[in-house]
Design a protein around this motif. Sequence first.
Motif, PDB file in Angstrom:
ATOM      1  N   MET A 185      48.479  35.818  27.275  1.00 59.52           N
ATOM      2  CA  MET A 185      49.245  36.337  28.424  1.00 59.52           C
ATOM      3  C   MET A 185      48.324  37.041  29.413  1.00 59.52           C
ATOM      4  O   MET A 185      48.476  36.901  30.633  1.00 59.52           O
ATOM      5  N   TYR A 186      47.380  37.801  28.894  1.00 56.97           N
ATOM      6  CA  TYR A 186      46.421  38.516  29.740  1.00 56.97           C
ATOM      7  C   TYR A 186      45.613  37.527  30.572  1.00 56.97           C
ATOM      8  O   TYR A 186      45.442  37.704  31.784  1.00 56.97           O
ATOM      9  N   LEU A 187      45.132  36.464  29.940  1.00 51.54           N
ATOM     10  CA  LEU A 187      44.345  35.467  30.662  1.00 51.54           C
ATOM     11  C   LEU A 187      45.215  34.704  31.664  1.00 51.54           C
ATOM     12  O   LEU A 187      44.763  34.389  32.770  1.00 51.54           O
ATOM     13  N   GLN A 188      46.454  34.403  31.287  1.00 52.09           N
ATOM     14  CA  GLN A 188      47.352  33.726  32.223  1.00 52.09           C
ATOM     15  C   GLN A 188      47.506  34.537  33.503  1.00 52.09           C
ATOM     16  O   GLN A 188      47.528  33.985  34.613  1.00 52.09           O
ATOM     17  N   ASP A 189      47.615  35.845  33.362  1.00 54.85           N
ATOM     18  CA  ASP A 189      47.761  36.700  34.538  1.00 54.85           C
ATOM     19  C   ASP A 189      46.502  36.663  35.396  1.00 54.85           C
ATOM     20  O   ASP A 189      46.582  36.689  36.632  1.00 54.85           O
ATOM     21  N   LYS A 190      45.347  36.595  34.759  1.00 57.80           N
ATOM     22  CA  LYS A 190      44.089  36.541  35.511  1.00 57.80           C
ATOM     23  C   LYS A 190      43.940  35.217  36.249  1.00 57.80           C
ATOM     24  O   LYS A 190      43.254  35.149  37.274  1.00 57.80           O
TER      25      LYS A 190
END
Length: 426
Positions: free
Chosen positions: A158-163
């Motif tokens: 999820m963190y990478l998706q946001d980035k």
Amino acid sequence: MIMAAKKFDLVIFGASGFTGQFVVDEVCKVAEEENLTWAVAGRNMTKLQKVLNEASNRTDKNLLETPIIIADTSSKSSLEEMAKQAKIVLNCVGPYRFFGEPVVKACIEYGAHHLDISGEPQYLETMQLLYHTKAKENNVLIIGATGFDSVPAESGIMYLQDKFKSGQLTNVESFLSIQTGPAGGAINFATYESAVYGLSNAKELVSLRKSLYSEPMPKVQHRLPKRSGLFFSEEVRKWCLPFMGSDKSVVYRTIRSHFSGGVLKSPIEFFPYMCMSSLFSALKFVMFGVIFNFLCHSSVGRWLLLKFPHILTMGAVKKGGPSREQIDGTSFTMTFVGRGFDSLESMSNGDKPDRQITARLTAPELGYVTTPICMVQCAAIVLKEKDQMQYKSGVLTPGAAFFGTSLIQRLDQHNVKIETVSDSKV
């Protein structure tokens, strides 16, 4: 569905179990922060009272008046009485392949959301196959794998998706590294028992997934080069092996939900690995894995594994679980290497992925500190942010349920932290 007035925001089922006692400590702390009502549940009044007494000493709070509900997986009526009183049941009773389904059924029937900390793909996917439609009809959330399996992995993605929000994340590799103190580490017997039965019945997953998903997902256009079974990772500078936990199973169910729901323009490729302290340690682990796998596939072998766990795991498994000293001395990191497109234009042009982001999650001991933190914060989101959740009912993964919520921020406030290590064009 039979609805009843709910007395408690949270009910911890299996509070007197090894993991349940740590969930009690965490709920005690978060209930005060969030102004929540809660109770404990299990089959033995004396053991539940003992847990509350010990938790009072650990937390410096008087928990002796905490409500107690007597419930047993062998008694349908007792599970129904528990579900009638709970907004959310935190189910800590495993192995879930044996004890999970009756609790799920009671929760759906009586309108209680259900969270568990299972790392058992067969159980998790069976619950989705059998109860997703009924849970949606009754406006109930059934969310599995809300502990170390598999909230850290889901949070990293999820963190990478946001980035990559202006483009598209296409590939993720995760690298788990566990650090132990002088006292070493240990695995509780129930976790080990789940692994024995899960591996011995792994073939169930083939037919189960055919029933669960009639259509395959589209293939990832730009696949990562295939890793060998044992390899040295330049990303984390350690010897690594495939991680055999449930993360891959859970994450791919999330990816399928996001793709079918329009969150993703194309599927994400995901490979989880575990890091070893040395090549020698990796080779020992491989040898143990071969023996463990062989024993799991015969009734005599399973009997030996479950009868003599301490001997056959060279002390790694303890029926009483790890000591407080071992828990306090253990922590872990998960390094996520995400590759993808900086813009949707470059992806639509058929170019190769042009951006790589590395993120690292750091957290305390995984089974009895991080797991309760993850489970209780997931429950808090269901109570406080359900209106903002993309999917408001059904049998879901953490990544599907909590995408777009404050989960990562909440975990950060409770010592499960993730940050960017590097961000570069490739």
